[in-house]
Design an enzyme around this catalytic site. Structure first.
Site, short mmCIF file in Angstrom:
data_model
loop_
_atom_site.label_atom_id
_atom_site.label_comp_id
_atom_site.label_asym_id
_atom_site.label_seq_id
_atom_site.Cartn_x
_atom_site.Cartn_y
_atom_site.Cartn_z
N ARG A 82 -7.62 -12.14 5.66
CA ARG A 82 -6.10 -12.60 5.93
C ARG A 82 -6.44 -12.38 7.34
O ARG A 82 -6.67 -11.65 8.63
CB ARG A 82 -5.37 -11.66 5.11
CG ARG A 82 -5.03 -11.58 3.68
CD ARG A 82 -3.68 -10.75 3.43
NE ARG A 82 -4.02 -10.49 1.70
CZ ARG A 82 -3.37 -9.33 1.26
NH1 ARG A 82 -3.93 -8.34 1.89
NH2 ARG A 82 -4.29 -9.25 0.15
N HIS A 129 1.04 -1.41 -0.12
CA HIS A 129 -0.05 -0.02 -0.01
C HIS A 129 0.47 1.38 0.09
O HIS A 129 0.52 2.03 0.33
CB HIS A 129 -0.69 0.18 1.11
CG HIS A 129 -1.85 -1.15 1.78
ND1 HIS A 129 -2.50 -1.12 2.46
CD2 HIS A 129 -2.55 -1.31 0.40
CE1 HIS A 129 -3.00 -2.23 2.23
NE2 HIS A 129 -3.85 -2.52 0.89
#
Ligand code: ADP
Length: 401
Positions: free
Chosen positions: A238, A179
């Site tokens: 996740r 990110h």
């Protein structure tokens, strides 16, 4: 003249076209189910949406369709694709090979290929987008913008795992972080909003994938994802960080292979695994509101991990001047922001609940007048950041063309 930004996944191709002079978006779209049946391409020219139902056996054919829409007499936005001056690509993993965006040449393509073991799902897909452009727009300069690059500045004591150092060196093991383009964009926007480039910022990118970054004067000094995006916060599917011994214990107990268990950690854990309802924060919130205790637990874990990571990064930065919320959850869920920040008043971070609850799609401050820490909501715009990098690296070539 325009810049085309591409984000290619294994079966998808997202695109955005920016006008160079204004850096305003002029068209965007997304092809889905590339390489499968029942393919679609949705295109938006700033006024109307066009949906094309057609199979795209390759990324190149999906790109060809997008390029023909750009110049279409009805829905087009340019006279000729020669008006595309440069292409910027999102690339997931640059490992320790790339600490900034680069102009793509043969060596860069080879290096992105070398990083495939660390980004086995994304890097091959990113390369498909690059190859498609080389074929469809052969003379147009291309730039690679890496999700990992912003985190190259993390100091060794924060990015090195405490395992035998020979292994770290031999296999290039480190916290790479992801990110990066979103965190970098948000940090730049926050510096502009606060008119101060020296701030200690904690940026929370909360979406299907989530990570937090600690940023000092525009440089990243720590982040919550690791060698891969599996580490850190609880995410849609996740797990985020867990004790590695859980893996050995459950592999033995359930007779699972390591690959099978890693697949569970990547695709069946997080909000989905804990709640048993959904990987989507909104759906999990709705289930929790209806009294589902596992959904409530999933949200509590999510908010707790973001809050404790902010605490850790305030320690890493020696204090905090600004906290940023971005990504689908960070931008839209006032309840998440409120739950994360509840208990952080000791840091001097105080929400204005009214400002927090006001719906808006604009960059904004949401702290109370007495808060020592600025609290900001900044809508993610990775594509704009990629367009800016692409322009920076190609502007001399563009003027020569
Ligand atoms: P990605 O990581 O795939 O880019 P996004 O940044 O779009 O994902 O974030 C998707 C997440 O944002 C989903 O969990 C979704 O539920 C959440 N989200 C979007 N809008 C809201 C909302 N109004 N309230 C709560 N969560 C939201």
């Amino acid at each position: 003249m325009s810049i085309l930004v591409l984000n290619s996944g294994s079966s998808s191709l997202k695109f955005k076209l920016f006008d160079i002079a204004s850096l305003k978006e002029i068209a965007s779209g997304r092809a889905e189910r590339i390489g499968m049946t029942e393919g679609t391409l949705v295109y938006y020219n700033g006024r109307n949406k066009t949906v094309i139902n057609k199979d795209f056996p390759t990324h190149e054919l999906a790109l060809e369709e997008a390029l023909s829409l750009f110049t279409d007499s009805q829905v087009g936005v340019m006279d000729s694709i020669r008006q595309i001056s440069a292409v910027g690509h999102r690339v997931l993993h640059g490992a320790d090979r790339f600490s900034e965006s680069v102009l793509i040449n043969e060596n860069v393509v080879a290096a992105i290929e070398d990083c495939i073991p660390l980004g086995p799902l994304h890097n091959p897909a990113n390369l498909m987008g690059i190859t498609a452009c080389m074929d469809e727009l052969p003379c147009v300069p291309q730039v690679a913008v890496f999700d990992t690059a912003f985190h190259a500045s993390i100091p060794d004591y924060a990015h090195t795992y405490p395992i035998p150092h020979e292994l770290t060196k031999k296999y290039h093991i480190r916290k790479y972080g992801f990110h990066g383009t979103s965190h970098r964009y948000a940090a730049l926007a926050a510096a502009q909003m606060c008119e101060d480039e020296s701030l200690r910022l904690i940026c929370c990118h909360l979406g299907n994938g989530s990570s937090v970054a600690a940023i000092s004067a525009g440089r990243c000094i720590d982040t919550s994802m690791g060698l891969t995006p599996l580490d850190g916060l609880e995410m849609g599917t996740r797990s985020g960080s867990i004790d590695p011994s859980v893996i050995q214990y459950l592999c033995k107990a359930e007779n699972l292979s390591l690959d099978e268990f890693l697949n569970i950690l990547n695709t069946k854990s997080g909000l989905l695994g804990v709640s048993g309802v959904s990987s989507d924060y909104r759906h999990t919130e709705a289930a929790a509101d209806g009294g589902n205790e596992r959904a409530l637990l999933a949200l509590s874990i999510f908010n707790y991990r973001v809050r404790t990571t902010i605490g850790a990064y305030a320690a890493a930065l020696g204090g905090v001047d600004g906290i940023i919320f971005t990504g689908g959850i960070g931008e839209n869920s006032h309840r998440c922001r409120s739950a994360v920040l509840g208990g952080l008043e000791y840091l001097g971070a105080q929400l204005d609940e009214k400002l927090n609850e006001q719906p808006s799609s604009e960059k904004r401050f949401i702290q109370s007048a007495s808060s020592k820490v600025k609290i900001m909501v900044i809508p993610a715009d990775e594509e704009l950041m990629i367009a800016l990098d692409t322009f920076e690296l190609t502007k001399d070539l563009i003027t020569k063309r």
